[in-house]
Design a protein around this motif. Structure first.
Motif, mmCIF file in Angstrom:
data_model
loop_
_atom_site.group_PDB
_atom_site.id
_atom_site.type_symbol
_atom_site.label_atom_id
_atom_site.label_comp_id
_atom_site.label_asym_id
_atom_site.label_seq_id
_atom_site.Cartn_x
_atom_site.Cartn_y
_atom_site.Cartn_z
ATOM 1 N N TYR A 1 0.835 -1.199 0.000
ATOM 2 C CA TYR A 1 0.000 0.000 0.000
ATOM 3 C C TYR A 1 0.874 1.256 0.000
ATOM 4 O O TYR A 1 2.098 1.185 0.163
ATOM 5 N N TRP B 1 1.841 4.380 1.922
ATOM 6 C CA TRP B 1 1.824 5.003 3.238
ATOM 7 C C TRP B 1 2.708 6.243 3.236
ATOM 8 O O TRP B 1 3.707 6.296 2.495
ATOM 9 N N GLY C 1 -2.208 -11.937 4.276
ATOM 10 C CA GLY C 1 -2.431 -10.631 3.657
ATOM 11 C C GLY C 1 -3.440 -10.726 2.529
ATOM 12 O O GLY C 1 -3.830 -11.811 2.093
ATOM 13 N N GLN D 1 -5.001 0.604 3.609
ATOM 14 C CA GLN D 1 -5.167 -0.840 3.447
ATOM 15 C C GLN D 1 -5.976 -1.145 2.182
ATOM 16 O O GLN D 1 -6.669 -2.152 2.097
ATOM 17 N N ASN E 1 -5.975 -1.545 -5.031
ATOM 18 C CA ASN E 1 -4.709 -0.963 -4.575
ATOM 19 C C ASN E 1 -3.901 -0.533 -5.785
ATOM 20 O O ASN E 1 -3.021 -1.260 -6.258
ATOM 21 N N CYS F 1 -8.799 -11.577 3.778
ATOM 22 C CA CYS F 1 -7.375 -11.683 4.104
ATOM 23 C C CYS F 1 -6.948 -13.152 4.077
ATOM 24 O O CYS F 1 -7.524 -13.987 4.788
ATOM 25 N N GLN G 1 -0.081 -5.403 6.597
ATOM 26 C CA GLN G 1 -1.352 -4.693 6.536
ATOM 27 C C GLN G 1 -1.323 -3.485 7.459
ATOM 28 O O GLN G 1 -2.175 -2.614 7.386
ATOM 29 N N GLY G 2 -0.342 -3.456 8.344
ATOM 30 C CA GLY G 2 -0.173 -2.436 9.376
ATOM 31 C C GLY G 2 0.686 -3.042 10.469
ATOM 32 O O GLY G 2 1.188 -4.173 10.340
ATOM 33 N N THR H 1 0.376 -6.655 11.809
ATOM 34 C CA THR H 1 0.981 -7.800 11.138
ATOM 35 C C THR H 1 2.134 -8.364 11.954
ATOM 36 O O THR H 1 2.417 -9.567 11.898
#
Length: 292
Positions: free
Chosen positions: A10, A12, A170, A202, A218, A227, A249-250, A253
């Motif tokens: 993703y 960020w 994921g 996400q 995405n 997921c 995923q953040g 994870t």
């Protein structure tokens, strides 16, 4: 068994990316993948930033792999790719055959990423001859398929010449396109996207008329709506899989990584929900399904 954190798929902000990797360096991950593998317009982290971060992560004792784009479309992207390939220190992950060729021309080893269309032992043998030292299986394939292909690799005499990696956690990248689906979802053209994907850390969920989350958008990737989670399949990976990859995923994870380790021998099963988790591809059924 080793565990890897895949590249952040993703978009960020730079501060959040750096914060994530500061925490990742303190995690139990054996391998950390770095780099932009989705869209070259995502410029929060430039090539120099990724290379500097790679040196920092390597100092923490992790193996670093530099991931590259899955879809090369412009000469400028080739120039950046050359900087990754010729970094002189870190292994690269090839997600496009152009990257494979560039590495092979220089006699450099590489990881064959799951974006490569590699579905049989003869293709694996070709990649191995070109320098492949690790192969991450395409995400839509099963345990049974993996076992058969590795058996064929043994018959061809090169099974022990590469490591096997499986994406085990994921949202799965299912398809790639030259078009940007996130931009289209905001009625923008790709050239006027203004990197709107940064608003969806996400990805952007797509729901069916029955209100089922069937996909995640995405950028150029169409990802699985649920997921993928193979945390309860680890014991069945023995003798087949060397490395299990978790796609970030953040920061949560990193917690999932510890749960995977704890359940490697099926001693602490993960609580999975059929409304948000799936493992269908691994079990050779429809991808959205969760087989308990």
């Amino acid at each position: 068994m080793k565990y890897a954190l895949g590249p952040v798929l993703y978009y960020w902000p730079k501060t959040e990316t750096e914060s994530f990797y500061q925490q990742a360096m303190r995690s139990s991950a054996d391998i950390i993948y770095l780099g932009e593998s989705v869209c070259t317009k995502r410029r929060e982290m430039k090539v120099g930033d990724w290379l500097a971060l790679a040196k920092t992560v390597a100092q923490s004792g992790k193996q670093v792999v530099l991931s590259t784009l899955a879809l090369l479309q412009a000469p400028s992207e080739l120039n950046e790719l050359k900087r990754y390939v010729e970094n002189g220190e870190f292994l690269i992950e090839a997600n496009d055959l152009g990257t494979v060729n560039m590495a092979a021309e220089r006699g450099l080893p590489f990881v064959a990423g799951h974006a490569l269309n590699c579905y049989n032992a003869y293709t694996l043998r070709l990649l191995h001859k070109q320098g492949m030292t690790r192969w991450c299986m395409p995400v839509e394939l099963s345990r049974d398929w993996l076992g058969k292909v590795l058996e064929q690799c043994g018959e061809l005499g090169f099974r022990r010449g590469f490591e096997v990696e499986v994406l085990g956690y994921g949202h799965l990248p299912l398809a790639y396109s030259a078009r940007c689906f996130t931009a289209r979802s905001e009625n923008r053209g790709k050239d006027e996207c203004e990197t709107c994907c940064i608003k969806y850390p996400q990805g952007r969920a797509m729901r069916s008329q029955e209100d089922q989350q069937v996909f995640v958008l995405n950028g150029i990737q169409t990802m699985s709506g649920y997921c993928y989670n193979l945390g309860n399949e680890l014991s069945g990976m023995q003798e087949l899989v060397d490395i299990v990859r978790l796609s970030p995923q953040g920061v949560e994870t990193l917690t999932m990584l510890e749960q995977f380790r704890a359940n490697e021998n099926a001693q602490q099963p993960l609580a999975l929900a059929g409304s948000s988790d799936c493992n269908g591809y691994w079990r050779r059924v429809a991808g959205l399904e969760l087989v308990q």
